[in-house]
Write an enzyme that holds these catalytic residues in place. Structure first.
Site, PDB file in Angstrom:
ATOM      1  N   GLY A  89       0.832  -1.206   0.000  1.00  0.00           N
ATOM      2  CA  GLY A  89       0.000   0.000   0.000  1.00  0.00           C
ATOM      3  C   GLY A  89       0.861   1.248   0.000  1.00  0.00           C
TER       4      GLY A  89
ATOM      5  N   ARG B  69       0.599  -5.247  -5.279  1.00  0.00           N
ATOM      6  CA  ARG B  69       0.543  -6.252  -4.205  1.00  0.00           C
ATOM      7  C   ARG B  69       1.157  -7.575  -4.673  1.00  0.00           C
ATOM      8  NH1 ARG B  69      -0.737  -3.931   0.738  1.00  0.00           N
ATOM      9  NH2 ARG B  69      -2.618  -2.690   0.630  1.00  0.00           N
TER      10      ARG B  69
ATOM     11  N   ASP C 211       5.725  -4.970   6.481  1.00  0.00           N
ATOM     12  CA  ASP C 211       6.351  -6.190   7.009  1.00  0.00           C
ATOM     13  C   ASP C 211       6.318  -7.353   6.015  1.00  0.00           C
ATOM     14  OD1 ASP C 211       3.611  -6.254   7.454  1.00  0.00           O
ATOM     15  OD2 ASP C 211       3.775  -7.506   9.249  1.00  0.00           O
TER      16      ASP C 211
ATOM     17  N   THR D 209       4.705   2.201   6.460  1.00  0.00           N
ATOM     18  CA  THR D 209       3.261   2.007   6.640  1.00  0.00           C
ATOM     19  C   THR D 209       2.700   3.185   7.409  1.00  0.00           C
ATOM     20  OG1 THR D 209       1.498   0.714   7.667  1.00  0.00           O
ATOM     21  CG2 THR D 209       3.633   0.569   8.731  1.00  0.00           C
TER      22      THR D 209
ATOM     23  N   ASP E 228       3.149   0.294  12.708  1.00  0.00           N
ATOM     24  CA  ASP E 228       3.210  -0.902  13.564  1.00  0.00           C
ATOM     25  C   ASP E 228       4.401  -1.805  13.254  1.00  0.00           C
ATOM     26  OD1 ASP E 228       2.387  -1.807  11.107  1.00  0.00           O
ATOM     27  OD2 ASP E 228       0.533  -2.749  11.799  1.00  0.00           O
TER      28      ASP E 228
ATOM     29  N   ARG F  90      -4.715  -1.962  10.827  1.00  0.00           N
ATOM     30  CA  ARG F  90      -5.130  -3.350  10.547  1.00  0.00           C
ATOM     31  C   ARG F  90      -5.118  -4.217  11.800  1.00  0.00           C
ATOM     32  NH1 ARG F  90      -5.999  -7.060   6.771  1.00  0.00           N
ATOM     33  NH2 ARG F  90      -6.462  -5.390   5.355  1.00  0.00           N
TER      34      ARG F  90
END
Ligand code: F6P
Length: 341
Positions: free
Chosen positions: A11, A72, A103, A125, A129, A171
């Protein structure tokens, strides 16, 4: 001497172009050529590349998205790993691949590194996270956007005596929700890593409304669970089989409305948080990460990720990013909690 390949995968995130510009600017100082790989891993698998020089990165610092494109696709899911990528690496003479990604992307980068490709990761991101780094670029921009949304939603909630549930990205962890909740003065924050009790949400809002404030803002991270008895909608899957999140705010809103009779509305911010120009702080951070990645490439480093540690940008083993997912510490959540209701 040498060639750096650079790609952006997964993303998008505000600040990607600032990283690319940082890599190119510093690589030129080291006399290293840079090849941009288009559409993430897809371009590496399909040999779609273009040279990046000083001119190709002029004017991109404040631009959202990524000039290289992203996808993706993954070499280990949609190809034969190194075998699929090797022709592009060889044809372009790439010694080191700078991989800017989350990740999942960094996990595949690590596998390529284990198979002998020179790899430097740049964690990316808006969700903030990724383990091994204090912060990721793009996060502060997303928090600013979410905070501005909360400020706006609060005035319309007040005019109409409503509860508004603001759903933000996150997420598995609620960094954006917690930061935007603190910055926007949210009356409740619901995040995946902190179990919540809908009765506590309801009693907090009731107490607030009884005290004369007849409106409330509840911030929810998209990965939170729906309240018991309010089933989650069937979610479509992405190419890796992960849920395409979005909409848990509707179940939470239903529960609040059912239990309180307060008129409740939902606002899902979605990709607005990812698009557009990066905040100044993210431009600086992304530039520093790109510059450090080019320095590491010049040193011949591999299997490392650039990371923020206090005031410094350092190299850490790339495994640190992939070993766990970094959640919101209790102290931070408790700070938001102090102002609930
Ligand atoms: O970058 C992570 C993230 O922002 C998640 O919070 C969100 O669930 C996901 O991306 C959505 O991405 P896309 O719609 O591009 O699949």
């Amino acid at each position: 001497m040498g060639v750096i390949g650079v790609l952006t995968a997964g993303g998008d995130c505000p600040g990607l172009n600032a990283v690319i510009r940082g890599v190119v600017g510093r690589a030129i100082e080291h006399d290293i050529e840079v090849v941009g790989i288009e559409n993430g891993w897809e371009g590496l698998m399909q040999d779609r590349t273009r040279p990046l020089d000083r001119n190709s990165v002029r004017g991109i610092l404040g631009r959202g998205g990524t000039i290289l494109g992203t996808s993706r696709m993954d070499p280990y899911v949609h190809g034969d790993g190194l075998a699929t990528c090797e022709p592009t690496l060889k044809r372009n003479g790439i010694d080191t691949l700078i991989v800017i990604g989350g990740d999942g992307t960094l996990r595949s980068a690590m596998r390529l590194a284990q198979e002998g490709v020179g790899i430097i990761g740049v964690p990316k991101t808006i969700d903030n996270d990724i383990a091994g780094t204090d912060i990721t670029f793009g996060f502060q921009t997303a928090v600013q956007i979410a905070t501005e949304a909360i400020d706006r939603l609060a005035t319309t909630a007040e005019s109409h005596n409503r509860v508004i549930i603001v759903e933000v990205m996150g997420r598995t962890k609620g960094w954006i929700a917690t930061h935007a909740g603190i910055a926007g003065g949210a009356d409740y924050v619901i995040i995946p890593e902190h179990p919540y009790d809908i009765d506590d949400v309801v009693s907090t809002l009731r107490k607030r409304h009884r005290s004369g404030h007849h409106y409330s803002i509840v911030v929810v991270a998209e990965g939170a669970q729906p309240p018991p008895g309010y089933d989650a909608m069937d979610l479509k899957k992405d190419v890796f089989g992960f849920d395409r999140l979005g909409g848990v705010a509707y179940q939470i809103a239903d529960a609040i409305e059912d239990l309180t009779s307060f008129e409740t509305r939902v606002s899902i911010l979605g990709h607005i948080q990812r698009g557009g120009t990066p905040a100044a702080s993210d431009r600086v951070l992304a530039t520093r990460l790109g510059v450090k990645a080019a320095d590491l490439a010049a040193e011949g480093a591999t299997k490392v990720m650039v990371a923020v540690r206090g005031p410094d940008i350092v190299a850490v083993p790339i495994e640190e990013a992939t070993s766990s997912i970094r959640g919101v510490p209790d102290e931070l959540y408790n700070t938001a909690e102090t102002f609930f209701g």
